[in-house]
Design an enzyme around this catalytic site. Structure first.
Site, PDB file in Angstrom:
ATOM      1  N   ALA A 299       6.979  -0.888   8.017  1.00 34.45           N
ATOM      2  CA  ALA A 299       5.652  -0.661   7.576  1.00 34.45           C
ATOM      3  C   ALA A 299       5.347  -2.266   6.672  1.00 34.45           C
ATOM      4  O   ALA A 299       6.320  -2.973   6.529  1.00 34.45           O
ATOM      5  CB  ALA A 299       5.428   0.124   6.690  1.00 34.45           C
ATOM      6  N   MET A 300       4.353  -2.649   6.493  1.00 34.03           N
ATOM      7  CA  MET A 300       3.760  -3.638   5.578  1.00 34.03           C
ATOM      8  C   MET A 300       2.682  -3.510   4.570  1.00 34.03           C
ATOM      9  O   MET A 300       1.781  -2.896   4.747  1.00 34.03           O
ATOM     10  CB  MET A 300       3.422  -4.912   6.515  1.00 34.03           C
ATOM     11  CG  MET A 300       2.968  -6.012   5.922  1.00 34.03           C
ATOM     12  SD  MET A 300       4.471  -6.782   5.089  1.00 34.03           S
ATOM     13  CE  MET A 300       3.616  -7.647   3.637  1.00 34.03           C
ATOM     14  N   GLU A 301       3.083  -3.828   3.262  1.00 30.59           N
ATOM     15  CA  GLU A 301       2.274  -3.529   2.044  1.00 30.59           C
ATOM     16  C   GLU A 301       1.112  -4.354   1.853  1.00 30.59           C
ATOM     17  O   GLU A 301       0.663  -4.395   0.634  1.00 30.59           O
ATOM     18  CB  GLU A 301       3.376  -3.811   0.920  1.00 30.59           C
ATOM     19  CG  GLU A 301       3.690  -5.114   0.698  1.00 30.59           C
ATOM     20  CD  GLU A 301       5.011  -5.626   1.062  1.00 30.59           C
ATOM     21  OE1 GLU A 301       5.603  -6.554   0.490  1.00 30.59           O
ATOM     22  OE2 GLU A 301       5.436  -4.838   1.952  1.00 30.59           O
ATOM     23  N   GLU A 335       6.151   1.734   0.316  1.00 30.98           N
ATOM     24  CA  GLU A 335       4.900   0.528   0.669  1.00 30.98           C
ATOM     25  C   GLU A 335       3.729   0.375  -0.633  1.00 30.98           C
ATOM     26  O   GLU A 335       3.278  -0.329  -0.839  1.00 30.98           O
ATOM     27  CB  GLU A 335       3.986   0.825   1.660  1.00 30.98           C
ATOM     28  CG  GLU A 335       4.928   0.765   3.055  1.00 30.98           C
ATOM     29  CD  GLU A 335       5.656  -0.478   3.055  1.00 30.98           C
ATOM     30  OE1 GLU A 335       5.189  -1.556   2.749  1.00 30.98           O
ATOM     31  OE2 GLU A 335       6.775  -0.173   3.592  1.00 30.98           O
ATOM     32  N   HIS A 338       5.011  -1.297  -3.689  1.00 33.16           N
ATOM     33  CA  HIS A 338       4.795  -2.732  -3.617  1.00 33.16           C
ATOM     34  C   HIS A 338       3.222  -3.273  -3.948  1.00 33.16           C
ATOM     35  O   HIS A 338       3.139  -4.160  -4.535  1.00 33.16           O
ATOM     36  CB  HIS A 338       4.800  -3.004  -2.029  1.00 33.16           C
ATOM     37  CG  HIS A 338       6.276  -3.480  -1.597  1.00 33.16           C
ATOM     38  ND1 HIS A 338       7.283  -4.209  -2.252  1.00 33.16           N
ATOM     39  CD2 HIS A 338       6.830  -2.872  -0.443  1.00 33.16           C
ATOM     40  CE1 HIS A 338       8.109  -4.109  -1.619  1.00 33.16           C
ATOM     41  NE2 HIS A 338       8.058  -3.562  -0.462  1.00 33.16           N
TER      42      HIS A 338
END
Length: 907
Positions: A299-301, A335, A338
């Site tokens: 995943a990417m925050e 996430e 973040h």
């Protein structure tokens, strides 16, 4: 907090130190950065993606300020795989100067615009650029994914992945974390598609002709370029509003919105929890979470627009296993942490990546534990993150948590168990030492002081020093600035009726137990020593800063036991004395020793035998104390030890035969604790334990008649109806597929594989990918390897089936490694432009299970001839682990374990 603090061993806390400018400059020496004479403050970006030709065109207007010392006629920005048609800048007086040449540097991934005269000093300029790029299929930058819609038609969507260095693939920018700016985004997309970005939409208008619409989004807060994001495609969504008023949406592929409910619920609770915990409210009006069909990481925050692999966000309420729910909850919590740690406050440079990842790792566990206390997340931490950290950090090819990085490209190599798991373990240790109140107060001050800015590790230590009065920098430097961790061994002990006095020594622990140099021997850490007895946790903490320390622990009876590193709060190994181990047997069998400690004792013993610090018979005797074990977390530790021994011993037939019988006996004890059939009274951990049991049966007891019968009859019911999760629950699908495959041939292989094409979601397809290699037929193992590179498996998933072959057996690893070598050019061509994490996974799964020096030499030689610079650290670690396993096999082979007599006494 959880612990009382006993700090008599501390000198008076030093006054907090701030790094002065020269120290900071020294730290920054050698970093490759764009010139600091031009500072961006705002970008206005307009992109027009074309999902049919896989291209996009764009314009950007960037507001910059020049320094007083500027004397150049050039502006250099980051850019990669972009083509440029024009560039100019406008001065405050309104005159526009066109660039006379545009120079693209492919190696440096920059573009330089050369102007006819020097740029004005101390001026606010507006830089305007027109450019174009590709919607690539490498899951990096602004890229495309394919998916099948509800009508079975193949569709394309576009989304972004910019961390670490790929914002420059979508628009020219100063692509460095400390160059924060405001981003204004406009997207021009097909009228029938949905598009969103970090911030809410503020206007949408149809363009002449009616085929396109132009959407403009609100300005972002001041943030780093790697956090910008946008998505274009067809989506359904579910939404909710947090108690504090933030709208949260989960976007899913059309027809799957119900599968977003579980993660939506987790996000709603987590955002409010973090608002209170960090003392600073989530600053954006909305949070979107999107399932992306093709995604390299987990995943990417991105701020306000978090992107996920489908399996990390979507939960099918009927089918999903307990393990899947836990994973989704943890990833969402990670996430969302973040949004504060990383987005609101960002590391100044990539060498402090751990401030993002280590913190989010700890916080995800903290939040999941608050939401689901019955999951016992902190017990699971021992066998999860802590175990992963200690495995990697016991290698000489490890690296410090704070790792020097000159070229930003090097950061890809430190997205690993050190930054995440050791980072998280160090935060957990600080929490244990400071207690909740001071820990939280320090964090709240840190967030307030540094919001929208950039920090280095010492800023966080300073915040905790101020909240606790403790010398945090001094304590923590040994954990973050040097690599590795210590082994505590008992060099002297004095047992009395009411107390025991232990003399402890600390030494750098290495997986292979290799000789320490004079320099190595001098390494020490500041180790908080936490102890427990049958009476529970001792209230005081002793800090061991020198090579040796002496501690006295009260005992409740003359035969009482003592455990060091209570609760496994500190990332160390403990080598107990024989007397301590003998006494502890009672704590294990009576289960008075807590689950995290029972698991920790096992993990330490396995690592110590491997390093030659403990005799192999001692480990097997210790394992036999766990014959009546019934705890899911402890069984996870048992599984890890049994699998480790199985991998190493598979190279020696005689030893493997003895061990196999022993493992069967231990595992079959588990079938008395938990049954194959789920009960309505099962809790989360019982479901996890059932998953562990069937996994172990598929490994050690697959040829047992009752196991075979159980698996084949369940598989038959699954053939009739794949949605029958009563007969074949999701948490045992991979294992049952393996048992069926191990006892079958071509027919069973085809049946399992056919489910890949009929499964409706990726979580179910993963069960197939993770099991196919278990077939005993070498031709089918090879066929599985060929399938991974056939284009039928998504690039993001190809390492799963590779791993099912490479970890299946002695023969399996030969087949996977041979295939990898022979098809290296093809594999490299498929994934080399994307994230190096994909290549790393392929390497580990294809050759990571070997246990011989010859194979280690072969692997080293291969990658010397076929270099992969961005995977070099992973290759070194894989080879070092392999040599450690070769040494381990020799230790086992020359021990009592090679005698039948030893095993018959144990059994």
């Amino acid at each position: 907090g959880l612990y009382f603090r006993h700090l008599s061993r501390f000198p008076i806390p030093p006054t907090p130190v701030t790094m002065n400018k020269s120290e900071m400059d020294k730290k920054a020496e050698g970093r490759v950065l764009l010139p600091s004479t031009i500072i961006p403050s705002r970008y206005d970006i307009k992109l027009t993606p074309d999902l049919e030709s896989f291209t996009f065109s764009g314009t950007s207007t960037t507001t910059v300020t020049t320094s007083s010392s500027i004397s150049s006629n050039e502006i250099t920005m980051h850019a990669k795989e972009l083509s440029f048609t024009s560039a100019s800048y406008t001065t405050p007086t309104g005159s526009t100067i066109e660039a006379e040449s545009i120079i693209v540097n492919l190696k440096a991934t920059t573009v330089t615009f050369v102007f006819p005269t020097p740029l004005p000093a101390d001026a606010a300029l507006t830089v305007s650029i027109t450019f174009a790029g590709q919607l690539n299929n490498q899951m990096a930058g602004f890229y495309r994914s394919s998916y099948t819609d509800i009508h079975g038609q193949s569709k394309i969507m576009a989304s972004t992945q910019f961390e670490s260095l790929d914002a420059r693939r979508a628009f020219p920018c100063w692509d460095e974390p400390a160059r924060k700016a405001i981003f204004g985004v406009t997207l021009v997309v097909s009228s029938d598609l949905t598009a969103f970005s970090n911030m809410p939409e503020i206007s949408c208008r149809s363009l002449p002709g009616g085929k396109l619409k132009e959407i403009t989004y609100a300005d972002s807060p001041r943030m780093s370029s790697y956090l910008v994001a946008f998505c274009v495609g067809e989506f359904d969504f579910v939404q909710g509003i947090t108690d504090h008023g933030v709208t949260v949406r989960v976007y899913t592929p059309p027809g799957k919105s119900e599968n977003g409910r579980f993660s939506l619920d987790c996000a709603l609770k987590t955002l409010d929890l973090y608002d209170d915990f960090f003392g600073t409210p989530y600053p954006l009006p909305k949070l979107d979470m999107v399932a992306i069909p093709e995604f390299a990481a987990g995943a990417m925050e991105n701020w306000g627009l978090v992107t996920y692999r489908e399996v990390e966000l979507l939960i099918d309420e009927v089918k999903a296993s307990s393990a899947q729910r836990q994973r989704v909850c943890m990833v969402v919590a990670h996430e969302l942490a973040h949004q504060w740690f990383g987005n609101l406050v960002t590391m100044a440079w990539w060498d402090d990546l751990w401030l993002n990842e280590g913190f989010a790792t700890w916080t995800a566990d903290f939040a999941s534990d608050v939401m689901f206390p019955d999951w016992r997340i902190w017990d699971q931490y021992t066998t999860g993150n802590l175990a992963a950290a200690l495995r990697l950090d016991a290698l000489r090819s490890s690296h410090p948590i704070q790792v020097p990085i000159a070229h930003a490209e090097e950061v890809d190599q430190v997205f690993d168990a050190i930054s995440y798991c050791k980072g998280g373990s160090v935060v957990r240790m600080i929490h244990a030492v400071l207690g909740k109140k001071d820990f939280q107060a320090g964090l709240a001050n840190y967030m307030k002081k540094h919001q929208y800015g950039n920090t280095e590790t010492y800023n966080l230590w300073q915040a905790w020093e101020e909240s606790s009065g403790l010398p945090v920098s001094e304590m923590m430097g040994s954990w973050t600035e040097q690599m590795g961790f210590p082994m505590l061994s008992v060099t002297d002990e004095k047992w009395e009726d009411t107390s025991v006095t232990l003399t402890l020594q600390q030494d750098w622990f290495l997986a292979d137990g290799s000789e320490l140099s004079e320099e190595d021997v001098k390494k020490t850490w500041c180790v908080p020593i936490l102890t427990c007895t049958s009476e529970g946790m001792q209230s005081d903490i002793t800090f061991m800063r020198e090579k040796t320390a002496t501690i006295t622990i009260p005992l409740s009876s003359p035969n009482a036991w003592v455990k060091l590193n209570a609760g496994q709060q500190v990332p160390i190994r403990v080598c107990m004395s024989d007397a301590m181990t003998d006494r502890l047997a009672d704590g294990i069998t009576s289960k008075k020793l807590l689950p995290s400690d029972r698991a920790g004792v096992l993990a330490d013993a396995y690592a110590l035998v491997k390093a030659g610090k403990l005799s192999p018979p001692a480990l097997i005797k210790l394992l036999s104390h766990y014959i009546d074990e019934d705890d899911a977390v402890v069984w996870e530790a048992l599984e890890s030890v049994l699998n480790g021994l199985d991998t190493v011993l598979s190279d020696n037939e005689t030893l493997n035969g003895y061990f196999d019988k022993f493992a069967k006996k231990l595992v079959s004890g588990l079938t008395k604790v938990v049954s194959w059939d789920p009960q309505s009274s099962d809790g989360h951990l019982t479901s996890l334990l059932r998953g562990t049991m069937v996994r172990l049966l598929s490994k050690f007891c697959y040829d047992d008649e009752t196991v075979k019968h159980e698996a084949t009859s369940r598989f038959a019911k699954f053939q009739e109806d794949a949605s029958d999760v009563t007969s074949l629950p999701s948490d045992m699908r991979t294992s049952v597929f393996k048992i069926v495959l191990k006892n079958g041939g071509q027919k069973e292989y085809d049946l399992v594989k056919s489910y890949f094409d009929t499964a409706t979601d990726n979580a179910e397809r993963k069960f197939v990918m993770n099991s196919l290699g278990a077939t005993p037929d070498p031709k089918l193992k090879l066929q599985t390897m060929e399938w991974t590179t056939s284009g039928k498996v998504k690039l993001q998933d190809m390492f799963y089936p590779m791993g099912s072959v490479g970890t299946s057996s002695k023969e399996g690893r030969e087949i996977s490694w041979k295939y990898y070598k022979e098809n290296f050019a093809k594999i490299k061509g498929m994934i080399e432009k994307g994230s190096s994490s994909l290549m790393n996974a392929c390497i580990v799964y294809c050759c990571g299970s070997f246990c011989s020096n010859e194979k280690a030499d072969d692997i080293e030689a291969f990658f010397k001839e076929n270099p992969l610079p961005s995977s070099q650290r992973k290759i070194d670690q894989t080879v070092e682990s392999m040599r450690a396993n070769a040494k381990f096999l020799e230790i086992l082979r020359t021990s009592e374990l090679s005698k039948e007599m030893f095993w018959s006494e144990i059994m």
